[in-house]
Design a protein around this motif. Sequence first.
Motif, PDB file in Angstrom:
ATOM      1  N   VAL A 115       0.839  -1.202   0.000  1.00 53.59           N
ATOM      2  CA  VAL A 115       0.000   0.000   0.000  1.00 53.59           C
ATOM      3  C   VAL A 115       0.870   1.248   0.000  1.00 53.59           C
ATOM      4  O   VAL A 115       0.590   2.233  -0.705  1.00 53.59           O
ATOM      5  N   GLY A 116       1.961   1.211   0.785  1.00 53.41           N
ATOM      6  CA  GLY A 116       2.870   2.351   0.851  1.00 53.41           C
ATOM      7  C   GLY A 116       3.478   2.696  -0.493  1.00 53.41           C
ATOM      8  O   GLY A 116       3.549   3.871  -0.874  1.00 53.41           O
ATOM      9  N   VAL A 117       3.908   1.685  -1.224  1.00 58.93           N
ATOM     10  CA  VAL A 117       4.485   1.914  -2.558  1.00 58.93           C
ATOM     11  C   VAL A 117       3.435   2.521  -3.487  1.00 58.93           C
ATOM     12  O   VAL A 117       3.708   3.473  -4.234  1.00 58.93           O
ATOM     13  N   GLY A 118       2.215   1.990  -3.414  1.00 57.87           N
ATOM     14  CA  GLY A 118       1.141   2.522  -4.249  1.00 57.87           C
ATOM     15  C   GLY A 118       0.847   3.984  -3.959  1.00 57.87           C
ATOM     16  O   GLY A 118       0.628   4.787  -4.875  1.00 57.87           O
ATOM     17  N   ILE A 119       0.867   4.357  -2.687  1.00 62.27           N
ATOM     18  CA  ILE A 119       0.601   5.740  -2.294  1.00 62.27           C
ATOM     19  C   ILE A 119       1.720   6.662  -2.754  1.00 62.27           C
ATOM     20  O   ILE A 119       1.476   7.772  -3.255  1.00 62.27           O
ATOM     21  N   VAL A 120       2.970   6.227  -2.610  1.00 66.07           N
ATOM     22  CA  VAL A 120       4.106   7.042  -3.055  1.00 66.07           C
ATOM     23  C   VAL A 120       4.037   7.279  -4.559  1.00 66.07           C
ATOM     24  O   VAL A 120       4.225   8.414  -5.043  1.00 66.07           O
TER      25      VAL A 120
END
Length: 460
Positions: A438-443
């Motif tokens: 999820v973090g990678v997607g948000i970045v």
Amino acid sequence: MSEPVLDEGYERGLKNRQISMMAIGGAIGTGLFLGAGAAIQTSGPGLIACYAVAGAVIFIIMRALGELLVYRPVSRSFVDYAEEFLGRMPAFATGWVYWLMWITTAMAEITAAGLYVQYWFPSIPQWVTAAVVLGALYLANLISVKVFGEFEFWFSMIKVITIVGAILLGLAVIIFGWGPAGEQASFAHLWQHGGFFPNGGNAALLALQSVMFAYLGVELIGLTAGEAKKPEKVLPKAINNVVVRIAVFYVGALVVLLSLVPWTEFHKGKSPFVQAFDAVGIHGAAGIIQFVVLTAALSSCNSGIYSTGRMLRTLSLQRSAPKAFGKLSPRKVPAASLSMSAAVMAIGILINVVVPEEAFSYVTSIATAGVIWTWGVILVCQIRYRRKVDAGELPSAGFRLPGAPWTAYFGLAFLALVVVLLGFSEDTRIALYVTPIVGVGIVVGYLLTNKKQRAEEPVG
């Protein structure tokens, strides 16, 4: 002195009684009615201490949010505060994480509703109930905020009446010896049968993770600021009552339940409230609790639709989501963002068709990580806000977090402990796997959004 209430275009249609009941009901979910049995089996009476400590942390978080809300009462709430005190990237992440958290929570709750309805109508497919629930609550939110508020008021009222009734009946059994359990009921059950921590302190410590997530949704009151009548008066009062609600509805209920019968008689998969009603000779206790947990699921899904609609509009207004989601309907509800959120929630219906057995556990992992992030951001924003107040850069809200900044630091340390504890259970470890994805997607989303904004800005 706080800033004046900002007009965000919403109708101030939420009444005092609705917000007060939402604040009460927001902290009462299926985790207490259904999930407490498994936690009692693991921790014994020590679970009471877990709920008390976790409840104290929740109060710290809510008072931190309350201080920010009095400073600037907006429905954009913690996303706005994240942008002001932490920067655009944390605000972008907070908005989308919170949106995802409630999307997945709503998926889980419509899944749960499908399971609960099968108690009475086993022939109805799980996905059919999920579709009906989502459709009905989406339409209710689309009509007006008043309809949403009224639905939530009565959902919460049912939960509160059930818990108060269980507590009063339980006390009657313990004190006056009423009912079949009158002779054996005693407060001594809390320390007999192996002591207050019969399985050791480690077992109680591991229960903290499930206990914390039973409180998911208490921060929702922050999103009502833009639609509440006199939010500067209503919200602080509702937040201050959090301690009373936690003491009565969680700690008080568990003290009574664990005094009716020994903790060794509680087991996973059976509601401790069913045993409480059985103890006073009420027949059909399972049906009563099944109705209440269905109500709790409907309440959570209703809140999910409301919160995701407002959060998606906030992201749009901050140019972190498509512009179309920032518009309000003639009824002053964010119809476009509500529709988009409900459409994504409908994926939960598909999950119920494909993997009905695993549906609930599949869609709760993101919510687990999401609520920790959100609560952490609230605490960090309060710390930054208070520093600016002390430096004379901002006005004081007049509704301070008691013991700040040390209470805020304690809250952050506690949340960090819960994250560590996630890795010790197979049921919750998946949250640690999902979070980096999820973090990678948000970045990536933030970088693309930022690039688009820079391209639209005029040169010079």
